[in-house]
Design a protein around this motif. Structure first.
Motif, short mmCIF file in Angstrom:
data_model
loop_
_atom_site.label_atom_id
_atom_site.label_comp_id
_atom_site.label_asym_id
_atom_site.label_seq_id
_atom_site.Cartn_x
_atom_site.Cartn_y
_atom_site.Cartn_z
N PHE A 284 59.16 34.28 -16.69
CA PHE A 284 57.93 35.07 -16.59
C PHE A 284 57.96 36.25 -17.56
O PHE A 284 59.03 36.82 -17.84
N HIS A 289 52.96 36.44 -16.21
CA HIS A 289 52.58 35.18 -16.85
C HIS A 289 53.79 34.26 -16.97
O HIS A 289 54.88 34.70 -17.35
N ILE A 290 53.59 32.99 -16.65
CA ILE A 290 54.68 32.03 -16.80
C ILE A 290 54.76 31.65 -18.29
O ILE A 290 53.79 31.16 -18.86
N TYR A 323 49.30 25.22 -13.16
CA TYR A 323 49.43 26.44 -13.98
C TYR A 323 49.43 26.14 -15.47
O TYR A 323 49.93 25.11 -15.91
N HIS A 324 48.89 27.09 -16.19
CA HIS A 324 48.89 26.98 -17.65
C HIS A 324 50.17 27.61 -18.18
O HIS A 324 50.38 28.81 -18.07
N ILE A 325 51.04 26.78 -18.74
CA ILE A 325 52.35 27.25 -19.20
C ILE A 325 52.55 26.74 -20.64
O ILE A 325 52.45 25.54 -20.88
N ARG A 376 49.29 33.44 -8.79
CA ARG A 376 48.66 32.15 -9.05
C ARG A 376 47.37 32.33 -9.85
O ARG A 376 47.02 31.50 -10.67
N ASN A 379 48.04 32.76 -13.50
CA ASN A 379 48.52 31.57 -14.22
C ASN A 379 47.66 30.32 -14.03
O ASN A 379 47.98 29.27 -14.59
#
Lengths: 693, 244
Positions: A284, A289-290, A323-325, A376, A379
């Motif tokens: 993170f 943010h991831i 999640y957007h990673i 959550r 992300n």
């Protein structure tokens, strides 16, 4: 024509009256004179070479068949390596070695007990850990790795060096059974056209036809197959269970035959949810943010692959969830062991993955000083962003809206403010795809005929108890501009239909709904008979699935101080699955799915000792009772999916995904951050943590 | 499953059949028909009159052996005078089984996990037996294995001002006990019974030494460590409630 409002309303279930009055005919209700009862000679050991089978004296009218009686001795599936009857290498305790058919079940069982087996017993590969050992025996020539999956997006290694927080953990989930009320069952006879007729408890009448054709050597045209009323499937009747055995008997003897699993056979040798060992590492930024995720999954598929390779792919694909990673590394291995085969079960790998990822996310939130909802929201994935494998999310995603709605719920208010110290709260997000996935044929055919009473709507998809019959009739009525009571749904048979695939993968409402709308359009244009076809849209980029539904799942729990038992008292969810066709039916599926996963979280498990299950009855395989299911509430975010039937997306499996991490996070909040990494929750862990606290 | 089913109408007739066939007395069958399916002769008792009532006597509550768990649960007499037994009945299985299963059958099946036996032992119950003639025996002295007499009623003393029962199962209904415990107190007289912690329900009259008499095993329901930890907690809870 007057505008009808048949969708978005809680129409009564079409199958309700027959089921509550007992008129519905399940497979085991079919009694016909001269029906042979089938029992299987099953292997007493988990791993052996079969040297010989000595049949006892068979009285007139009784039969015994072995592998040499089978035309083509395999069950069609992804790898098709599973024999109908083992002829040399026995790979699990309970594997079918011979079929006995006799006029009564008692006689069939007695004859089975007199069969003598000549076995060379081998060392048991008793789970994932054994399968990975260098010196373990191999179930197949190529070893014990059934399939693997790897995907990498971005540069995870580099990204982790830039993270200000990294959380990491190893997790374990148990073998679970589907727990349907009606056990596996099939009835076969030769019909008046000389065809082999199969009636069964099934999710896919066509797959039964193909399996029987392979085993008997018959042409497809000489077999007909249909589902009786089905008392639950959940994935456990997607593929061969009981069907092929009476099909072989009836083919070879010309006599009627049937095979109904006992509850012990169902628990020990029915399909299973894969036991999993997972590991995840998530990095993170300071603001939550991831930046990177590295996730791996090992699944125990048992002695044969069945649908295991697809379960692995889906589980891995869903690992980083909703999640957007930017940087994601995914690895998976599916392992052969000497356990009963695992295959499809509602959630299809996603609950195993979510248990790891969602728990870690909550642990990270605590370390970052963020709320579980907030981390959550920061992300949450949106339409147009790239998924974990790099493909773009092409369809509607309402996760952010679901999180916002959940934030307004009385549940969340209580979670934020409740000062009562004996309750713990947690939440998690579940994501679930619909459709069979890229490169898998996924087409639904529908035929609508105008009749004097209204319309008949035919498809080979099966209502397995989830209520698709009613939802599809609502879609048909709406599309045709008529009332639901004028729609006669005829589902689940091969006769007069084309193959529409399995009732699985949360696909029926979407794919069949669209086919119905297409056919209805032709009827409205004046035809009396019309066909509709819908192919489930495939992902265009690097992805397996392209439609996803979402659920925010909250859990409120208390703990029994004497026993360490976790007692859920309230589960609240917000569901985003496009527009809702039938709110009551949808809530039914949601609440049932939550109960199902509460079982895996709190009490359900199949444990193997030298390849033999400790559990063999519903007295020791602990399904939740009505006294164990807490207050359940759900609300919807209706974000229209333009390509769905009246804006709907599929969701049948969704409610199973996020229950376990929501509950374990709630326990954790009550127990000073206790990390629960294994299911079902071990009460001793709770008592020990309580002692420390 | 096949057997000869005898349905006597009197106690004498039942005893006669027992002597002739060596058969097994059958109350509701919730245990025998599930777990002991290979009997040759079953002697059903349900047509014999007089075994299904709960009556208050001077020092005892007399409970017929065919009284069901549902009857116990519904009885205000049991609830008021014998709370441990009422709690045990209330927590046994589920409504369908409680509608059938009997107190006599629960004693007769001789399981270390019988909820009612744990309560009855703590309450110093006696049983009335019939074998052609009637005799009476304290439950704690009853030797099941060499006893072929029929249980006709259970006599539960009313003298315990306090009694309570606790059960831990794997779910909230339809659950076999992982451990159960009952405590009854009448002034300085204290009786504590614990189930599932040995081959039969274990009775102890000294709260401070209960744990020494328990010898649990590791099984599908739990580890020795877990069962011992829970036993300690249940004992703490019950002794506190009893004012000890």
């Amino acid at each position: 024509m007057k505008e009808k409002n048949c969708v978005g309303v809680s129409a009564a279930r079409l199958d309700g009256p027959d089921k509550v009055t007992g008129r519905a005919v399940y497979t085991a209700d079919i009694h016909m004179e001269g029906t042979l009862e089938v029992s299987l000679v099953r292997s007493p050991v988990a791993h052996a070479m079969l040297k010989g089978i000595r049949a006892p004296h068979l009285p007139d009218g009784s039969f015994l068949f072995t592998a040499s009686d089978i035309a083509d001795n395999h069950i069609p599936s992804i790898f098709s390596e599973q024999p109908v009857l083992a002829s040399d290498h026995i790979r699990y305790q309970g594997e079918a070695l011979a079929i006995v058919a006799a006029p009564t079940k008692e006689l069939a069982d007695k004859l089975v007990s007199k069969v003598e087996l000549d076995l060379d017993v081998l060392q048991t590969v008793d789970g994932i850990e054994d399968a990975l050992k260098e010196d373990s025996p191999h179930l197949f020539e190529n070893g014990n790795i059934c399939s693997t999956f790897h995907s990498e997006k971005g540069d995870t290694e580099k990204a982790f060096t830039e993270c200000s927080l990294i959380v990491e953990g190893s997790f374990e989930t148990p073998v679970q059974i589907h727990g349907f009320m009606e056990p596996e069952a099939a009835f076969c006879c030769i019909d008046d056209k000389g065809r082999l007729s199969i009636v069964s408890s099934t999710q896919n009448a066509y797959s039964d036809l193909y399996t029987a054709a392979t085993a008997t050597g018959r042409d497809h045209e000489t077999i007909t197959s249909r589902a009786a009323t089905v008392g639950g499937g959940f994935g456990g009747k997607d593929g061969n269970t009981a069907q092929v055995y009476p099909a072989v008997v009836t083919h070879l003897t010309g006599k009627r035959s049937r095979f109904i699993y006992s509850r012990e056979e169902n628990i020990r040798w029915g399909m299973k949810r894969h036991r999993s060992l997972t590991h995840a590492k998530i990095g993170f930024s300071k603001d939550g943010h991831i930046l990177a995720a590295d996730c791996s999954m090992l699944l125990d598929t048992g002695a044969y692959a069945m649908l295991g390779p697809s379960v692995l792919r889906l589980g891995i694909e869903h690992f980083t969830g909703a999640y957007h990673i930017p940087n994601v590394k995914l690895d998976g291995k599916l392992l052969y062991t000497n356990h009963a085969p695992a295959s499809a079960m509602r959630g299809f790998g996603a609950p195993q993955a979510a248990f790891a990822f969602e728990n870690l996310l909550n642990r990270a939130a605590a370390k970052l000083g963020l709320d579980q909802l907030e981390i959550r929201k920061i992300n949450a994935v949106h339409k147009g962003q790239k998924g974990p494998m790099g493909g773009e999310n092409e369809h509607e995603i309402g996760l952010e809206e679901a999180l916002d709605k959940f934030a307004q719920s009385p549940f969340y208010m209580e979670m934020k403010n409740n000062p009562v110290p004996r309750y713990g709260y947690g939440l998690a997000v579940g994501m679930m795809s619909s459709g069979l996935g890229k490169h898998v044929p996924d087409t639904c055919h529908v035929i609508i005929d105008r009749t004097e009473e209204g319309f008949t709507v035919r498809t080979s998809l099966v209502d397995i108890g989830q209520g698709s019959q009613t939802a599809l009739a609502q879609i048909a009525a709406q599309a045709l501009g008529t009332d639901v009571c004028r729609i006669d749904m005829q589902m689940g048979q091969t006769d007069g239909n084309q193959d529409s695939g399995s009732t699985a993968a949360s696909r029926s409402t979407f794919v069949c709904g669209n086919a119905i709308i297409q056919a209805a359009q032709k009827i409205k244009e004046g035809q009396d008979h019309a066909e509709g076809v819908c192919a489930f849209p495939e992902a265009s980029g690097e992805a397996i699935h392209t439609y996803f539904a979402f659920m925010v799942q909250g859990a409120k729990v208390k703990i029994n101080p004497e026993s360490g038992a976790v007692d859920p008292v309230w589960m609240h969810s917000t569901t985003e699955t496009g527009c809702v066709i039938n709110p009551t039916l949808l809530n039914g599926q949601i609440f049932g799915g939550i109960a199902m996963s509460l079982g895996m979280t709190l009490s359900e498990q199949i444990r193997y000792r030298n390849g033999i299950t400790l559990e063999n009855s519903l007295a020791n395989y602990i399904l939740p009772s009505s006294m164990d299911v807490p207050r359940l509430t759900n609300d919807f975010v209706e974000k229209e999916e333009p390509t769905g039937p009246f804006g709907a997306k599929g969701m049948a499996e969704l409610p199973t995904v996020a229950v376990a991490p929501a509950v374990t996070s709630a326990v954790s909040s009550l127990m000073g951050g206790l990390e629960i990494n294994r299911l079902p929750i071990d009460r001793m862990e709770i008592l020990k943590a309580g002692r420390k606290a | 499953m096949s057997y000869r089913l005898h349905i006597p109408k009197t106690l004498q007739e039942a005893v006669q059949i027992k002597k002739e066939t060596g058969g097994t007395y059958l109350a509701a069958g919730t245990d025998i028909l599930v777990n002991h399916r290979h009997k040759d002769d079953l002697i059903a008792l349900e047509k014999i009159p007089g075994l299904s009532s709960i009556e208050e006597e001077k020092d005892y509550v007399r409970i017929g052996s065919l009284v069901t768990f549902n009857q116990l649960e519904k009885s205000s007499l049991v609830k008021e005078k014998l709370p441990a037994l009422w709690q045990a009945a209330y927590n046994t299985a589920g409504p369908q089984i409680r509608n059938r299963a009997t107190i006599g059958g629960n004693i007769g099946c001789f399981s270390p996990a019988s909820d009612s036996v744990t309560a009855l032992l703590a309450l110093d119950a006696e049983v009335e037996l019939f074998d052609g003639k009637t005799c009476r025996e304290k439950l704690e002295n009853l030797h099941f294995l060499d006893n072929t007499a029929m249980i006709t009623s259970v006599l539960v003393p009313k003298r315990f001002g306090f009694s309570a029962f606790e059960k831990v199962g794997k779910r909230n209904a339809m659950s076999v006990s992982v451990i159960n415990m009952a405590l009854a107190r009448n002034g300085s007289e204290v009786r504590i019974a614990t189930g599932c912690m040995g081959p039969q329900v274990i009775l102890c009259k000294d709260p401070s030494s209960v744990l020494e008499f328990l010898y649990p095993i590791n099984d599908r329901w739990g580890t020795i460590e877990y069962k011992t930890a829970v036993a300690r907690k249940l004992l703490d809870k019950l002794t506190k409630e009893a004012g000890l």
